[in-house]
Design a protein around this motif. Structure first.
Motif, short mmCIF file in Angstrom:
data_model
loop_
_atom_site.label_atom_id
_atom_site.label_comp_id
_atom_site.label_asym_id
_atom_site.label_seq_id
_atom_site.Cartn_x
_atom_site.Cartn_y
_atom_site.Cartn_z
N GLY A 280 109.91 10.99 87.49
CA GLY A 280 109.31 10.33 86.33
C GLY A 280 110.01 9.02 86.00
N LYS A 281 110.19 8.75 84.72
CA LYS A 281 110.80 7.50 84.26
C LYS A 281 112.23 7.31 84.76
N ALA A 282 112.92 8.41 85.04
CA ALA A 282 114.34 8.33 85.39
C ALA A 282 114.60 7.72 86.77
N ILE A 283 113.59 7.61 87.61
CA ILE A 283 113.88 7.11 88.94
C ILE A 283 114.30 5.65 88.95
N ILE B 57 119.27 13.24 93.97
CA ILE B 57 118.03 13.40 94.73
C ILE B 57 116.88 12.81 93.92
N VAL B 58 116.08 12.00 94.56
CA VAL B 58 114.94 11.39 93.88
C VAL B 58 113.64 11.97 94.42
N CYS B 59 112.72 12.16 93.52
CA CYS B 59 111.39 12.69 93.85
C CYS B 59 110.60 11.65 94.64
N ALA C 271 106.90 7.03 95.18
CA ALA C 271 105.66 6.45 95.73
C ALA C 271 104.73 5.98 94.61
N SER C 272 104.62 6.78 93.55
CA SER C 272 103.70 6.40 92.47
C SER C 272 104.17 5.16 91.71
N LEU D 136 110.79 15.33 99.24
CA LEU D 136 109.33 15.34 99.20
C LEU D 136 108.86 15.26 97.76
N SER D 137 109.49 16.07 96.91
CA SER D 137 109.14 16.07 95.49
C SER D 137 110.31 16.62 94.68
N ALA D 138 110.28 16.40 93.39
CA ALA D 138 111.28 17.02 92.51
C ALA D 138 111.12 18.53 92.55
#
Length: 180
Positions: free
Chosen positions: A100-103, A137-139, A144-145, A161-163
């Protein structure tokens, strides 16, 4: 003269001096982040023989671009408070899963400057956490979004791949989830 008033005043001054004498401190694991209060003689004792494995699920970030993310700094507080309480550093296993916003908080200064016009205020904190063995670790879905590429990440940050994937796998490895 009523003796209660001076006595109450003296007690108030002593109480205030005691309260203000307490200070927060960093270290011994993360020196520049993660200040914690010393808690004397807790009733619920810290098991210093235990290995603490924790995963922080971090989805939020400050709206501005000049403030350290307090949710990420919680990992530094976790490390410091347990080390200050006698838990050996080798028994503290920390992972952060950001989405989300944290990336935005895990990108390099160069990438941050391009996007927000300033250095990333979280860069030093992320690097310190990585240096002591924390996993960051990043989602991949969030990256990508938001149009982030792997080459924009701070060195050492891992792409998942995902969180959801990272959280499931870490919990399967007996990491305990702390969600914000």
């Amino acid at each position: 003269m009523n003796i209660r008033l001076p006595l109450a005043l003296v007690l108030a001054i002593i109480f205030q001096a005691t309260v203000f004498a307490q200070t927060k401190s960093t270290g011994p694991i993360i020196k520049d982040y993660g200040k914690v209060w010393k808690v004397d003689q807790p009733d619920f004792k810290v098991d210093t023989s235990k290995t603490f494995k924790v995963v922080f699920d971090v989805a939020n970030s400050p709206e501005g671009h000049d403030t350290t993310n307090a949710y990420i700094e919680t990992a530094a507080r976790f490390l410091n408070m347990h080390a200050q309480s006698g838990v050996p550093a080798k028994q503290l296993k920390v992972a952060l899963v950001l989405h989300g916003k944290a990336i935005k908080d895990i990108i390099s200064n160069e990438a941050y400057k391009k996007r927000y016009g300033s250095n990333n205020p979280n860069k030093g904190l992320i690097e310190d956490l990585l240096q002591v063995g924390a996993q960051v670790i990043v989602c991949g879905q969030s990256a990508a979004s938001r149009g982030l590429s792997r080459d924009e990440f701070i060195d050492g940050v891992q792409l998942s791949l995902s969180a959801m994937t990272a959280l499931i796998q870490l919990q399967d490895e007996n990491y305990r989830l702390i969600k914000f």
